[in-house]
Design a protein around this motif. Sequence first.
Motif, PDB file in Angstrom:
ATOM      1  N   TRP A 116     -40.297  23.801 -22.077  1.00 46.46           N
ATOM      2  CA  TRP A 116     -39.024  24.415 -22.462  1.00 46.46           C
ATOM      3  C   TRP A 116     -37.843  23.736 -21.771  1.00 46.46           C
ATOM      4  O   TRP A 116     -36.754  23.638 -22.342  1.00 46.46           O
ATOM      5  CB  TRP A 116     -39.027  25.907 -22.160  1.00 46.46           C
ATOM      6  CG  TRP A 116     -39.923  26.661 -23.091  1.00 46.46           C
ATOM      7  CD1 TRP A 116     -41.122  27.237 -22.798  1.00 46.46           C
ATOM      8  CD2 TRP A 116     -39.704  26.878 -24.492  1.00 46.46           C
ATOM      9  NE1 TRP A 116     -41.666  27.811 -23.919  1.00 46.46           N
ATOM     10  CE2 TRP A 116     -40.816  27.612 -24.980  1.00 46.46           C
ATOM     11  CE3 TRP A 116     -38.682  26.541 -25.373  1.00 46.46           C
ATOM     12  CZ2 TRP A 116     -40.942  27.999 -26.303  1.00 46.46           C
ATOM     13  CZ3 TRP A 116     -38.794  26.925 -26.703  1.00 46.46           C
ATOM     14  CH2 TRP A 116     -39.899  27.636 -27.155  1.00 46.46           C
ATOM     15  N   LEU A 117     -38.060  23.248 -20.554  1.00 44.61           N
ATOM     16  CA  LEU A 117     -37.002  22.501 -19.880  1.00 44.61           C
ATOM     17  C   LEU A 117     -36.790  21.152 -20.561  1.00 44.61           C
ATOM     18  O   LEU A 117     -35.653  20.685 -20.690  1.00 44.61           O
ATOM     19  CB  LEU A 117     -37.365  22.302 -18.406  1.00 44.61           C
ATOM     20  CG  LEU A 117     -37.389  23.565 -17.545  1.00 44.61           C
ATOM     21  CD1 LEU A 117     -37.840  23.238 -16.125  1.00 44.61           C
ATOM     22  CD2 LEU A 117     -36.004  24.206 -17.525  1.00 44.61           C
ATOM     23  N   TYR A 118     -37.883  20.530 -21.004  1.00 47.01           N
ATOM     24  CA  TYR A 118     -37.758  19.288 -21.756  1.00 47.01           C
ATOM     25  C   TYR A 118     -36.982  19.514 -23.048  1.00 47.01           C
ATOM     26  O   TYR A 118     -36.109  18.719 -23.420  1.00 47.01           O
ATOM     27  CB  TYR A 118     -39.147  18.723 -22.096  1.00 47.01           C
ATOM     28  CG  TYR A 118     -39.789  17.934 -20.986  1.00 47.01           C
ATOM     29  CD1 TYR A 118     -39.391  16.620 -20.721  1.00 47.01           C
ATOM     30  CD2 TYR A 118     -40.803  18.468 -20.211  1.00 47.01           C
ATOM     31  CE1 TYR A 118     -39.984  15.881 -19.711  1.00 47.01           C
ATOM     32  CE2 TYR A 118     -41.402  17.740 -19.199  1.00 47.01           C
ATOM     33  CZ  TYR A 118     -40.991  16.449 -18.952  1.00 47.01           C
ATOM     34  OH  TYR A 118     -41.584  15.720 -17.946  1.00 47.01           O
ATOM     35  N   ASP A 141     -45.578  18.057 -17.257  1.00 47.88           N
ATOM     36  CA  ASP A 141     -46.574  19.123 -17.357  1.00 47.88           C
ATOM     37  C   ASP A 141     -46.203  20.024 -18.531  1.00 47.88           C
ATOM     38  O   ASP A 141     -45.009  20.283 -18.765  1.00 47.88           O
ATOM     39  CB  ASP A 141     -46.603  19.944 -16.060  1.00 47.88           C
ATOM     40  CG  ASP A 141     -47.739  20.947 -16.050  1.00 47.88           C
ATOM     41  OD1 ASP A 141     -47.531  22.072 -16.555  1.00 47.88           O
ATOM     42  OD2 ASP A 141     -48.821  20.603 -15.562  1.00 47.88           O
ATOM     43  N   LEU A 178     -38.174  15.999 -13.981  1.00 48.49           N
ATOM     44  CA  LEU A 178     -39.217  16.950 -14.350  1.00 48.49           C
ATOM     45  C   LEU A 178     -40.612  16.359 -14.166  1.00 48.49           C
ATOM     46  O   LEU A 178     -40.838  15.170 -14.411  1.00 48.49           O
ATOM     47  CB  LEU A 178     -39.042  17.380 -15.810  1.00 48.49           C
ATOM     48  CG  LEU A 178     -37.941  18.401 -16.119  1.00 48.49           C
ATOM     49  CD1 LEU A 178     -37.858  18.640 -17.614  1.00 48.49           C
ATOM     50  CD2 LEU A 178     -38.204  19.709 -15.385  1.00 48.49           C
ATOM     51  N   TRP A 180     -35.154  14.624 -17.511  1.00 49.29           N
ATOM     52  CA  TRP A 180     -36.525  14.194 -17.797  1.00 49.29           C
ATOM     53  C   TRP A 180     -37.100  13.346 -16.664  1.00 49.29           C
ATOM     54  O   TRP A 180     -38.306  13.336 -16.447  1.00 49.29           O
ATOM     55  CB  TRP A 180     -36.566  13.419 -19.112  1.00 49.29           C
ATOM     56  CG  TRP A 180     -36.473  14.317 -20.310  1.00 49.29           C
ATOM     57  CD1 TRP A 180     -36.114  15.631 -20.333  1.00 49.29           C
ATOM     58  CD2 TRP A 180     -36.745  13.961 -21.661  1.00 49.29           C
ATOM     59  NE1 TRP A 180     -36.116  16.116 -21.603  1.00 49.29           N
ATOM     60  CE2 TRP A 180     -36.499  15.119 -22.445  1.00 49.29           C
ATOM     61  CE3 TRP A 180     -37.139  12.793 -22.295  1.00 49.29           C
ATOM     62  CZ2 TRP A 180     -36.675  15.127 -23.828  1.00 49.29           C
ATOM     63  CZ3 TRP A 180     -37.310  12.787 -23.670  1.00 49.29           C
ATOM     64  CH2 TRP A 180     -37.079  13.940 -24.431  1.00 49.29           C
ATOM     65  N   THR A 226     -46.195  23.062 -18.863  1.00 45.84           N
ATOM     66  CA  THR A 226     -45.446  24.255 -18.478  1.00 45.84           C
ATOM     67  C   THR A 226     -43.938  24.004 -18.426  1.00 45.84           C
ATOM     68  O   THR A 226     -43.147  24.952 -18.416  1.00 45.84           O
ATOM     69  CB  THR A 226     -45.918  24.766 -17.102  1.00 45.84           C
ATOM     70  OG1 THR A 226     -45.772  23.716 -16.134  1.00 45.84           O
ATOM     71  CG2 THR A 226     -47.376  25.188 -17.161  1.00 45.84           C
ATOM     72  N   ASN A 227     -43.548  22.747 -18.388  1.00 44.98           N
ATOM     73  CA  ASN A 227     -42.124  22.395 -18.356  1.00 44.98           C
ATOM     74  C   ASN A 227     -41.565  22.072 -19.746  1.00 44.98           C
ATOM     75  O   ASN A 227     -40.451  21.547 -19.854  1.00 44.98           O
ATOM     76  CB  ASN A 227     -41.894  21.187 -17.445  1.00 44.98           C
ATOM     77  CG  ASN A 227     -42.068  21.524 -15.979  1.00 44.98           C
ATOM     78  OD1 ASN A 227     -41.783  22.634 -15.558  1.00 44.98           O
ATOM     79  ND2 ASN A 227     -42.542  20.565 -15.196  1.00 44.98           N
TER      80      ASN A 227
END
Length: 230
Positions: free
Chosen positions: A55-57, A50, A47, A44, A52-53
């Motif tokens: 799913w990574l979060y 945004d 990253l 976190w 758009t991120n």
Amino acid sequence: MTVRVDGADEVGRGPLSTAALAVYRALVLEVLLLLTLAPTIVVWTLLVPDPTNVWLYALSGLAIGPALSAGLYASRAWALERDQRPAAAFWRGYVRGFWPVLRWWTPALALAAILVLDVAFADHVPGGAALRPAAVLLLAVLTVVAGHLLVVTTFFSFRTLDAARIALYCLGRCPTASLGVLALVVAGVGLAVLGGDVLALLLLFAFVRLAHLNARSVLTLVTETFTRHA
């Protein structure tokens, strides 16, 4: 004659001993939370904030559920005992709740990510702005249900589907606890935004201890309604 020396005798029952034990437990809880949340914290931090991120979060947030479960488990264990090994209770709770929590925490994060995307990109879809309040409401309900489900999964051994039903039942039956979950989440986000991520991380122990206090009505309701008494 043999004299048994238990945790209470080792620690003592005076005000200074009690205060020292409370501080020691808080420090241990903070360190262990930071340790078990390290993967989430690192990702976190790297990253870009945004949508758009998202799913990574969500993916990196998988570590949060078991860590919070272990913190809740330890907080309750400490309320029942006064030994000088607080880390043992935390790791016991972590091992006990790891897979039971992940079984529902994973789809809950996926659903939360979808709702966040719905809120963030509502203006880019025809009629999306009108649906944004519904997505926000569903996200709030999901947050509260997840908070109750975390308590149920941590302290009881129900099947995942049954635990989810019980958490939904607690949503309306424990309004104070439900509002408390929302208040803790809003306070945590607000603290991170206004005070900075470092301050929020340093107060993780306080968040978990408050969450344990907030869960008392849920624990009582589930124990009296869904467990058998000898």
